[in-house]
Write a protein that holds these residues in place. Structure first.
Motif, short mmCIF file in Angstrom:
data_model
loop_
_atom_site.label_atom_id
_atom_site.label_comp_id
_atom_site.label_asym_id
_atom_site.label_seq_id
_atom_site.Cartn_x
_atom_site.Cartn_y
_atom_site.Cartn_z
N ALA A 187 0.83 -1.21 0.00
CA ALA A 187 0.00 0.00 0.00
C ALA A 187 0.86 1.25 0.00
O ALA A 187 1.71 1.43 0.87
N GLY A 188 0.64 2.10 -0.98
CA GLY A 188 1.25 3.43 -0.98
C GLY A 188 2.75 3.45 -1.04
O GLY A 188 3.38 4.32 -0.40
N ASN A 189 3.36 2.55 -1.78
CA ASN A 189 4.82 2.54 -1.87
C ASN A 189 5.33 3.90 -2.37
O ASN A 189 4.99 4.34 -3.45
N GLY A 190 6.12 4.57 -1.54
CA GLY A 190 6.68 5.86 -1.92
C GLY A 190 5.76 7.05 -1.68
O GLY A 190 6.10 8.18 -2.03
N VAL A 191 4.59 6.80 -1.08
CA VAL A 191 3.62 7.87 -0.86
C VAL A 191 3.38 8.03 0.64
O VAL A 191 3.21 7.05 1.37
N LEU A 192 3.34 9.29 1.11
CA LEU A 192 2.98 9.60 2.49
C LEU A 192 1.68 10.39 2.49
O LEU A 192 1.55 11.37 1.75
N LEU A 193 0.73 9.98 3.30
CA LEU A 193 -0.49 10.76 3.49
C LEU A 193 -0.21 11.77 4.60
O LEU A 193 -0.16 11.44 5.78
N TRP A 194 0.00 13.03 4.22
CA TRP A 194 0.55 14.04 5.12
C TRP A 194 -0.55 15.02 5.53
O TRP A 194 -1.18 15.65 4.68
N PHE A 195 -0.77 15.17 6.83
CA PHE A 195 -1.80 16.06 7.34
C PHE A 195 -1.18 17.06 8.31
O PHE A 195 -0.56 16.68 9.31
N VAL A 215 5.15 4.20 13.13
CA VAL A 215 6.33 4.02 12.28
C VAL A 215 7.49 4.83 12.83
O VAL A 215 8.61 4.33 12.96
N LEU A 216 7.25 6.09 13.13
CA LEU A 216 8.22 6.96 13.79
C LEU A 216 7.51 7.69 14.92
O LEU A 216 6.49 8.36 14.67
N PRO A 217 8.00 7.60 16.14
CA PRO A 217 7.34 8.27 17.26
C PRO A 217 7.47 9.79 17.14
O PRO A 217 8.20 10.29 16.27
N TRP A 236 4.69 9.53 12.63
CA TRP A 236 4.40 8.73 11.44
C TRP A 236 3.68 7.46 11.89
O TRP A 236 4.14 6.75 12.78
N LEU A 237 2.54 7.19 11.26
CA LEU A 237 1.69 6.06 11.64
C LEU A 237 1.43 5.16 10.44
O LEU A 237 1.70 5.54 9.30
N ARG A 238 0.87 3.99 10.71
CA ARG A 238 0.41 3.08 9.66
C ARG A 238 -1.10 2.95 9.80
O ARG A 238 -1.61 2.65 10.88
N PRO A 240 -4.97 1.29 8.74
CA PRO A 240 -5.39 -0.12 8.71
C PRO A 240 -5.05 -0.85 7.43
O PRO A 240 -4.97 -2.09 7.42
N ASP A 241 -4.82 -0.12 6.32
CA ASP A 241 -4.47 -0.76 5.05
C ASP A 241 -2.98 -0.74 4.76
O ASP A 241 -2.55 -1.23 3.71
N GLY A 242 -2.19 -0.18 5.66
CA GLY A 242 -0.75 -0.16 5.48
C GLY A 242 -0.20 1.12 4.90
O GLY A 242 1.01 1.22 4.67
N TYR A 243 -1.05 2.13 4.64
CA TYR A 243 -0.56 3.42 4.16
C TYR A 243 0.16 4.15 5.30
O TYR A 243 -0.27 4.08 6.47
N THR A 244 1.23 4.84 4.97
CA THR A 244 1.94 5.64 5.96
C THR A 244 1.28 7.01 6.08
O THR A 244 1.11 7.71 5.08
N VAL A 245 0.91 7.36 7.30
CA VAL A 245 0.21 8.62 7.58
C VAL A 245 1.10 9.47 8.47
O VAL A 245 1.59 9.01 9.50
N VAL A 246 1.34 10.71 8.05
CA VAL A 246 2.15 11.65 8.83
C VAL A 246 1.26 12.74 9.37
O VAL A 246 0.51 13.38 8.63
N LEU A 247 1.34 12.96 10.68
CA LEU A 247 0.68 14.09 11.32
C LEU A 247 1.74 15.09 11.71
O LEU A 247 2.71 14.74 12.38
N ALA A 248 1.59 16.34 11.28
CA ALA A 248 2.61 17.38 11.52
C ALA A 248 1.97 18.59 12.17
O ALA A 248 0.91 19.06 11.75
N SER A 249 2.63 19.09 13.22
CA SER A 249 2.17 20.33 13.85
C SER A 249 2.48 21.50 12.93
O SER A 249 3.22 21.36 11.96
N PRO A 250 1.93 22.69 13.19
CA PRO A 250 2.17 23.84 12.32
C PRO A 250 3.66 24.18 12.23
O PRO A 250 4.40 24.04 13.20
N ASP A 251 4.10 24.62 11.05
CA ASP A 251 5.48 25.04 10.87
C ASP A 251 5.81 26.13 11.89
O ASP A 251 5.02 27.06 12.12
N GLY A 252 7.00 26.01 12.49
CA GLY A 252 7.45 26.98 13.48
C GLY A 252 6.94 26.72 14.87
O GLY A 252 7.30 27.42 15.82
N GLU A 253 6.12 25.67 15.06
CA GLU A 253 5.54 25.37 16.36
C GLU A 253 6.59 24.86 17.35
O GLU A 253 6.42 24.99 18.56
#
Length: 256
Positions: A187-195, A215-217, A236-238, A240-253
């Motif tokens: 699932a999603g090889n080379g793709v990050l779902l970035w929020f 995936v990464l704490p 960085w999380l996985r 349920p289908d194996g896609y890598t999901v990134v949650l990022a705080s606001p830039d400069g936070e």
């Protein structure tokens, strides 16, 4: 400063009366479709930059006379709100000089109203193929506080603040375009779902409650002590289908 305290300028439109057949029905329409604040006891309302009153003393005007134009941040969302709350859309939205969208509607009383919305340049509306649309939808809603705008086992639209940010499509459902993706492939090889999110710490807690694979704490980007970069935190999380999901705080936070 409230509406009554604002400085009036000579020639400005200060107050408007909108004819209604049923005050409560019209109030619900304008509240839900455009976010106005309305007192249903007397029909008085507050809209951005404008006050007025819904009144049954005047007859609605479907044609002829002035047309009130209301701004909307998101055209598609506004039109869905119009139809869902008893209004009617007239024709297709028209692109005006490449700068704005214009479309006319009728409110529940039959008044002809215009909607004007900005033109947005390219905006991502990521679609991923999943094994269980409803389970995946629930996971993303709980993690990110998104809202379902479709629902069902075949396809889902997820909104953040009324804007489409993620689409889910079942692997096996072909619709009119054929299957999307191979459920047996990575699932999603080379793709990050970035929020980008404002509530990073609460989101981390929600991920823990969901039992999401990490995936990464939580960490700073760039690492502590290094200048430059977005200076925010990520996890960085996985999904349920194996896609890598990134949650990022606001830039400069997370400054040095």
């Amino acid at each position: 400063m409230n509406q009554d305290e604002k400085v009036r300028t000579h020639g400005q439109i200060d107050y408007i009366q909108l004819p209604a057949l049923d005050i409560e029905r019209s109030a619900a329409f304008y509240e839900k479709a455009f976010g106005w604040s309305i007192d249903t006891d007397n029909g008085s309302f507050e809209a951005p930059g404008m006050i007025g009153q819904l009144t049954t003393d005047q007859s609605p005007a479907a044609t002829g006379g002035p047309v009130l134009w209301i701004s909307a941040d998101d055209l598609s969302g506004a039109l869905r709100g119009v139809v869902a709350n008893g209004g009617k859309v007239h024709g297709k939205p028209q692109l005006d000089g490449g700068e704005r969208w214009l479309v006319e509607i009728d409110d529940p009383a039959g008044n002809r109203i215009g909607i004007v919305a900005p033109v947005h340049r390219a905006r991502p509306q990521t679609l991923i193929a999943v094994r269980d649309v409803e389970a995946s939808s629930c996971w993303y809603q709980q993690l990110l506080g998104l809202r379902s705008d479709h629902g069902g086992p075949a396809y889902e639209r997820l909104l953040a603040d009324g804007v489409l940010v993620l689409q889910l499509h079942h692997h096996e459902v072909e619709h009119d375009h054929g299957r999307i993706g191979d459920p047996d492939a990575e699932a999603g090889n080379g793709v990050l779902l970035w929020f980008a999110i404002d509530d990073f710490d609460r989101a981390v807690a929600r991920a823990t409650e969901l039992g999401a694979e990490v995936v990464l704490p939580p960490h700073r980007n760039p690492p502590e002590g290094e200048p430059g970069g977005p200076a925010h935190r990520e996890i960085w999380l996985r999904d349920p289908d194996g896609y890598t999901v990134v949650l990022a705080s606001p830039d400069g936070e997370s400054p040095l």
